[in-house]
Design a protein around this motif. Structure first.
Motif, PDB file in Angstrom:
ATOM      1  N   SER A 288      20.398  41.355  -0.582  1.00 57.23           N
ATOM      2  CA  SER A 288      19.705  40.201  -0.015  1.00 57.23           C
ATOM      3  C   SER A 288      18.201  40.285  -0.238  1.00 57.23           C
ATOM      4  O   SER A 288      17.588  41.343  -0.084  1.00 57.23           O
ATOM      5  CB  SER A 288      20.010  40.102   1.477  1.00 57.23           C
ATOM      6  N   LEU A 289      17.646  39.147  -0.596  1.00 57.63           N
ATOM      7  CA  LEU A 289      16.205  39.023  -0.773  1.00 57.63           C
ATOM      8  C   LEU A 289      15.693  38.268   0.442  1.00 57.63           C
ATOM      9  O   LEU A 289      16.104  37.129   0.677  1.00 57.63           O
ATOM     10  CB  LEU A 289      15.988  38.205  -2.046  1.00 57.63           C
ATOM     11  N   ILE A 290      14.842  38.924   1.233  1.00 56.91           N
ATOM     12  CA  ILE A 290      14.289  38.243   2.399  1.00 56.91           C
ATOM     13  C   ILE A 290      12.761  38.227   2.328  1.00 56.91           C
ATOM     14  O   ILE A 290      12.158  39.088   1.692  1.00 56.91           O
ATOM     15  CB  ILE A 290      14.764  38.877   3.744  1.00 56.91           C
TER      16      ILE A 290
ATOM     17  N   ASP B  74      21.354  30.987  -2.921  1.00 57.59           N
ATOM     18  CA  ASP B  74      20.044  30.708  -2.323  1.00 57.59           C
ATOM     19  C   ASP B  74      20.282  29.918  -1.032  1.00 57.59           C
ATOM     20  O   ASP B  74      20.613  28.736  -1.089  1.00 57.59           O
ATOM     21  CB  ASP B  74      19.192  29.907  -3.324  1.00 57.59           C
ATOM     22  N   GLU B  75      20.135  30.580   0.088  1.00 60.55           N
ATOM     23  CA  GLU B  75      20.343  29.982   1.411  1.00 60.55           C
ATOM     24  C   GLU B  75      21.667  29.197   1.509  1.00 60.55           C
ATOM     25  O   GLU B  75      21.655  27.990   1.759  1.00 60.55           O
ATOM     26  CB  GLU B  75      19.156  29.080   1.769  1.00 60.55           C
TER      27      GLU B  75
ATOM     28  N   THR C 287      19.838  34.919  -0.637  1.00 65.73           N
ATOM     29  CA  THR C 287      18.620  34.753   0.144  1.00 65.73           C
ATOM     30  C   THR C 287      19.008  34.020   1.421  1.00 65.73           C
ATOM     31  O   THR C 287      19.930  33.194   1.405  1.00 65.73           O
ATOM     32  CB  THR C 287      17.512  33.932  -0.557  1.00 65.73           C
TER      33      THR C 287
ATOM     34  N   LYS D 196      11.237  33.864  -3.556  1.00 67.38           N
ATOM     35  CA  LYS D 196      12.685  34.131  -3.643  1.00 67.38           C
ATOM     36  C   LYS D 196      13.396  33.171  -4.616  1.00 67.38           C
ATOM     37  O   LYS D 196      14.112  33.602  -5.507  1.00 67.38           O
ATOM     38  CB  LYS D 196      13.339  34.040  -2.245  1.00 67.38           C
TER      39      LYS D 196
END
Ligand SMILES: Nc1ncnc2c1ncn2[C@@H]1O[C@H](COP(=O)(O)OP(=O)(O)OP(=O)(O)O)[C@@H](O)[C@H]1O
Ligand SMILES: [Mg+2]
Length: 242
Positions: free
Chosen positions: A37-39, A161-162, A193, A46
């Motif tokens: 995960s990219l936070i 992405d979300e 993300t 992101k």
């Protein structure tokens, strides 16, 4: 060999004559089969990074390799799929037609298309909106359609992405379960993300914190933060740090 090798990626944007780095010297290895995960705060880079991994944006410096091959290689594209909160399908096409057309684009024969679409429609509860036009779908229905599309080509790598943005808790829970199940059943590598730290805690094996286009920290989700600290508290601390 990493599933996604991100090396020294920098990307500058120019807005009204002012240049700034959306990404600065970003290097990450995402392992095969992990959920990563990219936070980071809004505007930290992101989505820009995801677009570069997909080959939709060209970086100023650096490169991305997908399972050992440069992202520019056509075969790389076939190994991936993605979900984006901005995803738009043609407004006049029904959900069913959209999935069929995407299946054709992915080169699936009629029988395979039918089988996969039937399964995905059931999985994401799209049965009662199949004949509805895209512009008539609710936010959650659009997202579910986007998820179904993303699984049509049975990708080895999924960029999300979300994926639960704007969804009600009931469907968010189902989608999280599904993300986990896809990862476990098929060994799909997933880059996610999200601004929902509970979601990240629940799903991600490892996390990278990104701020102003730079990777600040990478680590296992339960090791990256201090003892007793929630991921939310960790996030706030990182945002407030210098
Ligand atoms: N095409 C573009 N032209 C100019 N600036 C851009 C462009 N795309 C993104 N940016 C800027 O680059 C920075 C990074 O944007 P990005 O969309 O990657 O952030 P993000 O981390 O995905 O944010 P969020 O959490 O809000 O989705 C932001 O400052 C954004 O305004
Ligand atoms: Mg974004």
């Amino acid at each position: 060999m990493p599933a996604i090798e991100i090396r020294k990626i920098s990307k500058k944007f120019k807005v009204y004559g002012n240049e700034f780095y959306a990404l600065k010297d970003v290097s990450i290895d995402i392992k095969e089969g992990e959920i990563f995960s990219l936070i980071g705060p809004n505007g930290s880079g992101k989505t820009t990074l995801i677009n570069i991994i997909l080959g939709l944006l060209i970086p100023d410096t650096g490169y991305v390799k997908i399972l050992g091959k440069r992202v520019e290689d056509e075969s790389s594209l076939e190994k991936m799929n993605f979900v984006s909160p901005e995803e738009r399908f043609h407004w006049v096409l029904s959900a069913n037609d959209t999935l069929n057309i995407m299946g054709k684009i992915y080169g699936l024969d009629r029988a395979t298309r039918k089988k996969r679409i039937t399964g995905l429609v059931e999985l994401f509860g799209l049965g009662n909106v199949l004949n509805r036009r895209f512009d008539g779908l609710s936010t959650g229905e659009k997202m579910r359609l986007a998820l179904a599309k993303a699984l049509l080509n049975e990708p080895q790598i999924l960029l999300l992405d979300e994926p639960t943005l704007g969804l009600d808790p009931d469907i968010s829970i189902k989608i999280r379960e599904e993300i986990k199940r896809i990862n476990k059943s098929y060994g799909t590598t997933i880059l996610l993300t999200s601004h929902y730290m509970k979601e990240v805690e629940q799903l991600a094996d490892r996390v990278a914190f990104i701020k102003n286009g730079k990777i600040v920290q990478v680590g296992k989700t339960n090791m990256i933060r201090k003892k007793g600290q929630s991921l939310e508290e960790y996030f706030v601390e990182k945002v407030e740090e210098g």
